[in-house]
Design an enzyme around this catalytic site. Structure first.
Site, PDB file in Angstrom:
ATOM      1  N   CYS A 115       7.690   6.564  -0.618  1.00 54.19           N
ATOM      2  CA  CYS A 115       8.570   7.148   0.639  1.00 54.19           C
ATOM      3  C   CYS A 115       9.948   6.459   0.599  1.00 54.19           C
ATOM      4  O   CYS A 115      10.557   6.174   1.523  1.00 54.19           O
ATOM      5  CB  CYS A 115       7.810   6.753   1.693  1.00 54.19           C
ATOM      6  SG  CYS A 115       6.225   7.464   1.820  1.00 54.19           S
ATOM      7  N   ASP A 165      13.520  -3.329  10.411  1.00 56.98           N
ATOM      8  CA  ASP A 165      12.040  -2.964   9.883  1.00 56.98           C
ATOM      9  C   ASP A 165      11.378  -4.099   9.363  1.00 56.98           C
ATOM     10  O   ASP A 165      11.948  -4.421   8.074  1.00 56.98           O
ATOM     11  CB  ASP A 165      12.394  -1.672   8.900  1.00 56.98           C
ATOM     12  CG  ASP A 165      11.030  -1.372   8.230  1.00 56.98           C
ATOM     13  OD1 ASP A 165       9.920  -2.075   8.541  1.00 56.98           O
ATOM     14  OD2 ASP A 165      11.090  -0.148   7.446  1.00 56.98           O
ATOM     15  N   LYS A 195      -0.578  -3.840   6.997  1.00 57.87           N
ATOM     16  CA  LYS A 195      -0.002  -4.740   5.927  1.00 57.87           C
ATOM     17  C   LYS A 195      -0.194  -6.227   6.266  1.00 57.87           C
ATOM     18  O   LYS A 195       0.099  -7.026   5.260  1.00 57.87           O
ATOM     19  CB  LYS A 195       1.541  -4.327   5.945  1.00 57.87           C
ATOM     20  CG  LYS A 195       1.689  -2.951   5.656  1.00 57.87           C
ATOM     21  CD  LYS A 195       3.302  -2.510   5.449  1.00 57.87           C
ATOM     22  CE  LYS A 195       3.535  -0.933   5.465  1.00 57.87           C
ATOM     23  NZ  LYS A 195       2.847  -0.295   4.147  1.00 57.87           N
ATOM     24  N   HIS A 238      12.829   2.968   3.793  1.00 57.66           N
ATOM     25  CA  HIS A 238      11.747   3.722   3.814  1.00 57.66           C
ATOM     26  C   HIS A 238      11.976   5.037   4.419  1.00 57.66           C
ATOM     27  O   HIS A 238      12.800   4.914   5.512  1.00 57.66           O
ATOM     28  CB  HIS A 238      10.645   2.994   4.543  1.00 57.66           C
ATOM     29  CG  HIS A 238       9.124   3.729   4.386  1.00 57.66           C
ATOM     30  ND1 HIS A 238       8.908   4.622   5.175  1.00 57.66           N
ATOM     31  CD2 HIS A 238       7.953   3.446   3.323  1.00 57.66           C
ATOM     32  CE1 HIS A 238       7.608   5.210   4.879  1.00 57.66           C
ATOM     33  NE2 HIS A 238       7.292   4.484   3.727  1.00 57.66           N
ATOM     34  N   GLN A 291       7.537  -5.043   5.442  1.00 59.48           N
ATOM     35  CA  GLN A 291       7.262  -5.691   4.428  1.00 59.48           C
ATOM     36  C   GLN A 291       7.652  -7.185   4.446  1.00 59.48           C
ATOM     37  O   GLN A 291       7.321  -7.965   3.507  1.00 59.48           O
ATOM     38  CB  GLN A 291       8.043  -4.947   3.258  1.00 59.48           C
ATOM     39  CG  GLN A 291       7.598  -3.596   3.039  1.00 59.48           C
ATOM     40  CD  GLN A 291       6.298  -3.566   2.711  1.00 59.48           C
ATOM     41  OE1 GLN A 291       5.749  -4.254   1.799  1.00 59.48           O
ATOM     42  NE2 GLN A 291       5.713  -2.076   2.791  1.00 59.48           N
TER      43      GLN A 291
END
Length: 408
Positions: free
Chosen positions: A366, A201, A227, A123, A204
């Site tokens: 993104c 990261d 999220k 991202h 997700q």
């Protein structure tokens, strides 16, 4: 027992019509909807204990502090951090990565000609902060390539790890494609060949399967609350105690000091050194409520349901002629990113689906480098959460077929 109707009943927003059709919400990789327990926790905070934390001796301040620190402990247990003070509240994944990048440069830990490695699957939030760090310090950015299935080429990573490698940062799951990266293998490779800081990261991944940062052995792990069924403006930066103690703060101000004078300021200990100013108290408490919801649902139940949704969606979508799913052959979770070939841009499909009450995301997500790799402007991205159903997949597939007929 996993009861989908009981789960759906906890999400008020799902029970409405959009453009005269029942809402089918398939934009969960952008943000998830919020259960009643999370909404009520925000309401309860502002109605009963609204007060600043850590600074007051009065009852409301003490209660608010206790609630927020309880949420920190819930996060600690959820990701299996060793200490609760390794859990830093942030506004989200983006702020967490920026905090790390600025703290490393403020601490003079990154210098000219040092090397930072990221992946092609990132991202923009895991690209731009490192580019900015390179501009400030003269460090060099390297990128792990991927193949046509969205699978990272780890031989490049291994060949490029050396004494100059200071940071390796990559996502656990691609937001654009849903690809699950082999984090354990990558971290083992990095540890064997460099002394680099490892940044994961988890924006997700944290909502789709269990996270264990100690077992993972990363230095940093970041994610966003919104999220994970929590409010926007909430997030977490986990950092190993030893690493966090090496770093200078990102923000200066109230709460993060031990002693302040005009001559010199000394900083507070963890986690407060990195939490300047009044936090998003109600949001942080609600993040704890969201973790309660996930734990009560069962992360294994959630993962199994979403895997079934993805498997069914991919099988049904691929029955549509001239439909391409990107990273189709990769190990993925909860995302089907596709295009109808020969029908124009992805947003055209998205707008037709919206008229049918189906919310998907279209565009580059993104992740413009990924789109450039595939030589496309964007994709239609359907992303799934615990409250989605097989019937909603059927509605999506019918909607895509209708869009194809209208656009061909």
């Amino acid at each position: 027992m996993f009861n989908i109707e009981k789960i759906r009943s906890q999400f008020p927003i799902l029970h409405q019509n959009i453009n005269g059709k029942p809402l089918v919400y398939l934009d969960n990789a952008a943000t998830s909807q919020k259960p009643i327990s999370v909404l009520n926790s925000i309401k309860e905070y502002y109605e009963t204990i609204n007060s600043n934390v850590h600074r007051g001796i009065h009852t409301l301040s003490q209660r608010a502090t206790e609630k927020m620190e309880d949420a920190r402990k819930k996060v600690q247990n959820f990701i299996n951090a060793k200490h609760d003070y390794e859990v830093i509240f942030t506004k989200g994944t983006t702020e967490g990565i920026n905090l790390i990048a600025y703290a490393l440069s403020n601490s003079n830990l990154i210098k000219k000609d040092d090397e930072i490695i990221i992946s092609y699957l990132e991202h923009h939030s895991n690209i731009v902060p490192w580019q900015m760090l390179c501009e400030r310090t003269g460090a060099i950015l390297k990128v792990i390539p991927m193949d046509e299935n969205g699978i990272l080429q780890l031989d490049f990573l291994e060949k490029n790890l050396n004494e100059k490698t200071k940071i390796v940062s990559f996502n656990q799951v691609s937001n654009a494609l849903g690809v699950i990266n082999p984090v354990d293998e990558m971290i083992k490779m990095i540890r064997a060949n460099s002394a680099a800081y490892i940044v994961i990261d988890g924006a997700q991944s944290v909502t789709h399967f269990a996270i264990d940062v100690q077992k993972m052995d990363c230095d940093f792990f970041v994610f966003s609350g919104h999220k994970l069924y929590a409010p926007t403006g909430t997030g977490i930066l986990y950092g190993k105690e030893s690493v966090l103690n090496e770093l200078q703060p990102f923000h200066g101000g109230g709460e993060m000091i031990a002693v302040c004078s005009f001559e010199k300021t000394t900083y507070a200990g963890l986690p407060f050194k990195f939490e300047a100013g009044t936090p998003n108290i109600g949001g942080n408490i609600a993040l704890g409520a969201a973790i309660d919801f996930v734990n009560e649902t069962g992360i294994q139940n959630l993962q199994k349901h979403e895997d079934q949704l993805l498997h069914y969606a991919q099988a049904e979508l691929l029955k549509i002629e001239n439909l391409k799913i990107y990273a189709e052959k990769a190990h993925r979770t909860a995302v089907a990113s596709f295009n109808l070939e020969g029908t124009g841009i992805a947003s055209d499909t998205g707008m037709i689906l919206d008229k049918m009450g189906i919310a998907v995301r279209t565009g580059h997500h993104c992740t413009q480098p990924i789109m450039e790799f595939f030589k496309i402007a964007g994709t239609v991205r359907a992303s799934f959460a615990v409250y989605n159903t097989m019937e909603e997949i059927d509605i999506l597939v019918d909607g895509v077929k209708k869009a194809q007929r209208m656009l061909s």
